[in-house]
Design an enzyme around this catalytic site. Structure first.
Site, PDB file in Angstrom:
ATOM      1  N   ARG B  71       0.923  -1.241  -0.083  1.00  0.00           N
ATOM      2  CA  ARG B  71       0.203  -0.004   0.092  1.00  0.00           C
ATOM      3  C   ARG B  71       0.841   1.209  -0.054  1.00  0.00           C
ATOM      4  NH1 ARG B  71      -5.187   1.502   2.829  1.00  0.00           N
ATOM      5  NH2 ARG B  71      -5.491  -0.798   3.370  1.00  0.00           N
ATOM      6  N   GLU B 284      -4.496   1.013 -10.576  1.00  0.00           N
ATOM      7  CA  GLU B 284      -4.256   1.266  -9.091  1.00  0.00           C
ATOM      8  C   GLU B 284      -5.747   0.917  -8.453  1.00  0.00           C
ATOM      9  OE1 GLU B 284      -3.024   5.164  -8.015  1.00  0.00           O
ATOM     10  OE2 GLU B 284      -2.485   4.329  -5.939  1.00  0.00           O
TER      11      GLU B 284
END
Lengths: 343, 343
Positions: B71, B284
């Site tokens: 992340r 993404e």
């Protein structure tokens, strides 16, 4: 009428530069500053500085009026303290006033403000009032990052900005969001810093109730809105994920984008995603990009040529060229009448 | 094959969050950090976290492989010191490795680096080497602003970055330019900070000889390149004014843009101004924007739907979907063969 809402006086008389250099050095060394009375800028010098520059380009490009403010990269709010910033702002604003008096049909004034890092924005209200009520200015440039590149000021939705916003509303003037020269070696003034400040402020206001609390407040986000139109889906999606209102309702009564985008595909995108009522013609000519685009044979910053190629109606183009500016700058039409009468 | 070059593990097992919170608190209070051995993340938990998320979306959207990294907003290079950053990076990278081992046909790894404010980038070379040579990773995410929002690191063209670049070239891996979570209240992580870092770095490299000195260095600028394609004329004009080479020759052998742009007009602009060889498919997904666009009825971040609508040839789309990624990530094809053989 074609109104260019974003012009800076980037061809100032040479003595202004000398004064600023001495003022900066004195602020750094804590020595006596230069005397304001030492400044020598004759009307002829001012005329010369414009006739071969802004005025020449107005004529060549077929624009009529430039909403004109001091050189943005020269505001330098991070230089010296508040008193330095105030003196410098007064000098620069007075010079814009002289330009408008010499060419009342070509220029109308917008001021820089005496902002300074850590100083409450409300301290700029007096200079704003002076420029609007005494000099006939119709707006101000408001710097969201007086540090010159470190982005350490509170967001523009912080209540410390509110007294200045109240003054802007009282005076019926909008602000253009505009940082100044960048002293952070990681960012380039016109290449990344300007655009990044534009994008930053747009996102700040998305996250706030600013325009609910100040429905008459108006922000012009220059340089086509930074990265905003290119990422319009991202911003719409972020707002939706956060259960915020649709961006049109949330922001677009108060936020306007200029057309300082220096190629046709960018202009087409801008006109496609941003409602025509929120777009103001601008070029920032003799600014960031001064050359001729070898692909078109015309100046990169001759933005009128791009607008002409957009598939918009004549009415819509008239809004971009003139109508929207008259709406957003509430004092513009009356001031123009005054200046034309004086001409 | 459709390769999504920009995915982060945003649905990690819950205990990772617990560990990070304890690690952060310990770093702030200078108390004993949690033990790495305390981390409980079973293979089943990892599977569950992906089956209903990334893998489900891969199937639904018809993409094959995600180049997967920890992340981005969680890298938090500004939290704690270098040793905290190193332990956290190792944990996150090892977790990505487990994902790739569980789903060798769906994920291939990219690492985060143990950057820390003020620490020389070369200190990240060891973790990069470990991830590439031991874990089979094919790239890294490189943070141009480890401060988390104050942009006070040297530009990425500063020589302090060079030893890390040399290691990247030696290992034949590119980096994706990617900042982490923003701790500056003036900027929003995914709304402005990410985009601003992208734009900043592009301008840094324009001003440098970086790729002349490192012709094999490759940067992927995510989020469609921040503001760059929208202002392509501005960047071309700035380079020309500075007597720099044409941007294609100057940068485009080394710089690549991903397609994380969440609306069709933005994608069309990207494909119009940036050469097709410099565009890498990416979404993404399960990232910044998670909702469905009411205007299209599809997820904002389902970027494949926009690419499908572009008027590009099948060959050009294949480059965007697959061919360019295989070129830019020099180890990708060999690593994929290995992972497919292991499947």
């Amino acid at each position: 009428m074609i109104i260019d809402c974003h012009g800076h006086y980037t061809t100032e008389p040479a003595d202004l530069k000398r004064f600023r250099q001495e003022q900066t050095k004195a602020a750094q060394n804590k020595t006596a500053p230069p005397l304001r009375a030492s400044l020598k800028m004759s009307d002829d010098e001012i005329r010369d500085s414009l006739e071969c520059a802004q005025l020449k380009l107005q004529r060549e490009r077929g624009t009529d009026l430039t909403i004109f403010s001091p050189r943005a990269s020269g505001m330098g709010h991070h230089i010296g303290d508040e008193s330095v910033s105030l003196e410098w702002s007064q000098i620069c604003n007075d010079l814009i006033h002289r330009v408008c008096a010499l060419y009342p049909q070509n220029f109308i004034g917008v001021c820089q403000l005496p902002q300074s890092p850590g100083v409450p924005p409300k301290n700029s209200a007096a200079e704003l009032t002076r420029c609007v009520t005494e000099l006939g200015f119709v707006g101000c440039n408001l710097n969201p990052d007086p540090s010159g590149g470190y982005f350490n000021a509170p967001p523009m939705t912080d209540k410390s900005w509110f007294p200045l916003y109240e003054k802007m509303i009282e005076l019926d003037v909008p602000c253009m969001i505009h940082v100044s020269g960048c002293c952070n070696p990681a960012m380039h003034t016109t290449g990344s810093y300007y655009l990044n400040a534009d994008t930053m402020v747009f996102m700040q206001v998305i996250l706030s109730d600013l325009f609910k609390n100040f429905p008459k407040l108006k922000f012009i986000i220059p340089h086509g809105g930074g990265a905003v139109p290119f990422h319009w889906g991202r911003f719409r999606g972020l707002a939706q994920d956060m259960k915020l209102p649709d961006l049109r309702a949330h922001l677009l009564k108060n936020i306007f984008f200029d057309t300082c985008v220096y190629h046709l595909p960018g202009q087409e995108l801008l006109a496609r995603v941003i409602p025509v009522d929120n777009i103001l013609f601008a070029s920032e000519m003799i600014g960031a990009v001064r050359g001729i685009d070898p692909e078109t044979g015309h100046h990169f910053d001759d933005t009128k040529r791009y607008i002409e190629q957009l598939s918009l109606s004549t009415e819509d183009k008239a809004k971009i060229y003139e109508g929207n500016a008259r709406q957003v700058y509430g004092r513009l039409s009356a001031q123009l009448d005054k200046q034309f009468a004086a001409a």
